[in-house]
Scaffold this active site. Structure first.
Site, PDB file in Angstrom:
ATOM      1  N   TYR A 152       0.850  -1.200   0.000  1.00  0.00           N
ATOM      2  CA  TYR A 152       0.000   0.000   0.000  1.00  0.00           C
ATOM      3  C   TYR A 152       0.882   1.245   0.000  1.00  0.00           C
ATOM      4  CZ  TYR A 152      -3.635   3.320   1.398  1.00  0.00           C
ATOM      5  OH  TYR A 152      -4.497   4.388   1.446  1.00  0.00           O
ATOM      6  N   LYS A 156       1.290   3.953  -3.081  1.00  0.00           N
ATOM      7  CA  LYS A 156       0.878   5.352  -2.900  1.00  0.00           C
ATOM      8  C   LYS A 156       2.049   6.307  -3.148  1.00  0.00           C
ATOM      9  CE  LYS A 156      -3.461   4.719  -1.992  1.00  0.00           C
ATOM     10  NZ  LYS A 156      -4.526   5.285  -2.834  1.00  0.00           N
TER      11      LYS A 156
HETATM   12  N1  LIG Z   1      -9.881   6.178   4.351  1.00  0.00           N
HETATM   13  C1  LIG Z   1      -8.641   6.582   4.621  1.00  0.00           C
HETATM   14  O1  LIG Z   1      -8.229   6.702   5.791  1.00  0.00           O
HETATM   15  C2  LIG Z   1      -7.684   6.890   3.487  1.00  0.00           C
HETATM   16  C3  LIG Z   1      -6.455   7.494   3.805  1.00  0.00           C
HETATM   17  C4  LIG Z   1      -5.557   7.776   2.775  1.00  0.00           C
HETATM   18  C5  LIG Z   1      -5.886   7.488   1.473  1.00  0.00           C
HETATM   19  N2  LIG Z   1      -7.085   6.902   1.183  1.00  0.00           N
HETATM   20  C6  LIG Z   1      -7.360   6.568  -0.224  1.00  0.00           C
HETATM   21  O2  LIG Z   1      -8.598   7.133  -0.638  1.00  0.00           O
HETATM   22  C7  LIG Z   1      -9.213   6.278  -1.615  1.00  0.00           C
HETATM   23  C8  LIG Z   1     -10.627   5.934  -1.171  1.00  0.00           C
HETATM   24  O3  LIG Z   1     -10.577   5.309   0.099  1.00  0.00           O
HETATM   25  P1  LIG Z   1     -11.875   4.942   0.964  1.00  0.00           P
HETATM   26  O4  LIG Z   1     -11.464   5.016   2.373  1.00  0.00           O
HETATM   27  O5  LIG Z   1     -13.041   5.718   0.482  1.00  0.00           O
HETATM   28  O6  LIG Z   1     -12.031   3.387   0.580  1.00  0.00           O
HETATM   29  P2  LIG Z   1     -13.299   2.432   0.608  1.00  0.00           P
HETATM   30  O7  LIG Z   1     -12.737   1.055   0.797  1.00  0.00           O
HETATM   31  O8  LIG Z   1     -14.335   2.908   1.572  1.00  0.00           O
HETATM   32  O9  LIG Z   1     -13.890   2.576  -0.869  1.00  0.00           O
HETATM   33  C9  LIG Z   1     -13.125   2.168  -1.981  1.00  0.00           C
HETATM   34  C10 LIG Z   1     -14.013   1.959  -3.180  1.00  0.00           C
HETATM   35  O10 LIG Z   1     -13.161   1.502  -4.249  1.00  0.00           O
HETATM   36  C11 LIG Z   1     -13.780   0.407  -4.892  1.00  0.00           C
HETATM   37  N3  LIG Z   1     -12.769  -0.447  -5.526  1.00  0.00           N
HETATM   38  C12 LIG Z   1     -11.936  -1.333  -4.941  1.00  0.00           C
HETATM   39  N4  LIG Z   1     -11.199  -1.963  -5.868  1.00  0.00           N
HETATM   40  C13 LIG Z   1     -11.565  -1.446  -7.059  1.00  0.00           C
HETATM   41  C14 LIG Z   1     -11.168  -1.689  -8.402  1.00  0.00           C
HETATM   42  N5  LIG Z   1     -10.254  -2.621  -8.719  1.00  0.00           N
HETATM   43  N6  LIG Z   1     -11.741  -0.959  -9.387  1.00  0.00           N
HETATM   44  C15 LIG Z   1     -12.688  -0.039  -9.088  1.00  0.00           C
HETATM   45  N7  LIG Z   1     -13.137   0.212  -7.859  1.00  0.00           N
HETATM   46  C16 LIG Z   1     -12.562  -0.481  -6.855  1.00  0.00           C
HETATM   47  C17 LIG Z   1     -14.570  -0.301  -3.798  1.00  0.00           C
HETATM   48  O11 LIG Z   1     -15.596  -1.114  -4.343  1.00  0.00           O
HETATM   49  C18 LIG Z   1     -15.076   0.869  -2.962  1.00  0.00           C
HETATM   50  O12 LIG Z   1     -16.330   1.326  -3.422  1.00  0.00           O
HETATM   51  C19 LIG Z   1      -8.288   5.049  -1.739  1.00  0.00           C
HETATM   52  O13 LIG Z   1      -7.412   5.226  -2.829  1.00  0.00           O
HETATM   53  C20 LIG Z   1      -7.520   5.074  -0.425  1.00  0.00           C
HETATM   54  O14 LIG Z   1      -6.279   4.425  -0.529  1.00  0.00           O
HETATM   55  C21 LIG Z   1      -7.997   6.591   2.161  1.00  0.00           C
END
Ligand SMILES: NC(=O)c1ccc[n+]([C@@H]2O[C@H](COP(=O)([O-])OP(=O)(O)OC[C@H]3O[C@@H](n4cnc5c(N)ncnc54)[C@H](O)[C@@H]3O)[C@@H](O)[C@H]2O)c1
Length: 260
Positions: A152, A156
């Site tokens: 991860y 990133k």
């Molecule tokens: N939540 C956090 O704390 C956080 C922190 C830093 C970065 N991020 C980044 O923000 C983004 C969104 O995170 P989130 O917390 O909303 O995640 P989440 O898991 O709640 O939602 C992710 C969404 O992506 C979809 N997904 C997964 N694999 C996929 C694929 N191969 N193709 C298309 N869609 C796919 C899932 O179905 C889901 O709807 C991610 O890139 C995550 O790494 C999140």
């Protein structure tokens, strides 16, 4: 005046969490939004509730992006948001000693290949007009090591770098196609739910997970959406190749500050 009037915006992983919050905010600001996600049922439901269009898209599949390019040949804003940690199953080791090559690749396929495909598609869909905004969801994990989530963090970090390459490439071609990355810390989305659970221990686990964060709380998806809105809008016309941290102050210092 809505900030995204007459803009066509496509968001990956928009069925829930940060992607859904961005879709909601963009629609409030007058954009025509296309939600995409791997999860067809949740994505279609979310789009129906917002009165938006949904297209099923697995970001790791080149054939899905080719199909998308035929369906949506022109675009103003792309948010490469879909991402996984690799910890979803709760059973796959993700530390640098025990992670398998397959587990390592699986995370990079979604996070990094997905963002590469997305940027490539967006350039093609924006260059006729010569303007656009590509927004890549990186993470705080791009800037620090994460012992329990090696792939991860690596993926990133690569997204952070690729965003700058895309920004420079587009500028070099004479296009006002901007590319920037957002680096959230802990944002309370369904991604965290398995770890937090319900019941009496939830509040204590929430507090423990944010104990090192200066603002002492999780961020909200709406707070990420506000930053995405800035990057999507023409108000950020001079911003490209930039990285925006959104982490409650976590990266501003270290846990052990001199003088403490
Ligand atoms: N939540 C956090 O704390 C956080 C922190 C830093 C970065 N991020 C980044 O923000 C983004 C969104 O995170 P989130 O917390 O909303 O995640 P989440 O898991 O709640 O939602 C992710 C969404 O992506 C979809 N997904 C997964 N694999 C996929 C694929 N191969 N193709 C298309 N869609 C796919 C899932 O179905 C889901 O709807 C991610 O890139 C995550 O790494 C999140």
């Amino acid at each position: 005046m809505p900030k995204l009037a007459a803009k066509t915006c496509l968001i990956t992983g928009a069925a829930r969490g940060i992607g859904l919050a961005i879709a909601t905010r963009f629609i409030e600001e007058g954009a025509e939004v296309i939600l995409t996600d791997l999860d067809e049922v949740a994505g279609a439901n979310a789009a129906r509730e917002l009165g938006a269009r949904f297209i099923q898209l697995d970001v790791s599949q080149e054939s899905d992006w080719r199909r998308l390019a035929e369906q949506v040949p022109a675009l103003d804003v792309l948010v490469n948001n879909a991402g996984i940690t690799g910890l979803e199953s709760g059973t796959t080791p993700q530390d640098p000693e025990h992670a398998t090559l397959e587990a390592w690749h699986a995370v990079h396929r979604v996070n990094l290949d997905g963002t590469f495909f997305g940027c490539r598609y967006a350039i093609g869909a924006m260059k006729a007009k010569g303007t656009g905004s590509i927004i890549n969801l990186s993470s705080r994990s791009a800037l620090v090591g994460i012992p329990g989530a090696a792939a991860y963090a690596s993926s990133k970090a690569a997204i952070r770098n690729h965003s700058k390459t895309v920004a420079l490439y587009c500028a070099q071609q004479g296009w006002a196609i901007r590319c920037n990355s957002i680096h959230p810390g802990a944002i309370l989305t369904p991604m965290w739910e398995a770890m937090l659970g319900d019941g009496p221990g939830r509040e204590a686990r929430l507090a423990a997970l944010t104990a090192q964060t200066p603002l002492k709380r999780f961020g909200t998806p709406a707070e990420v959406a506000a930053v995405a809105l800035l990057l999507a809008s023409d108000e950020a016309a001079y911003m490209t190749g930039a990285e925006l941290n959104l982490d409650g102050g976590l990266l501003a210092g270290s846990a052990v500050s001199p003088g403490e």
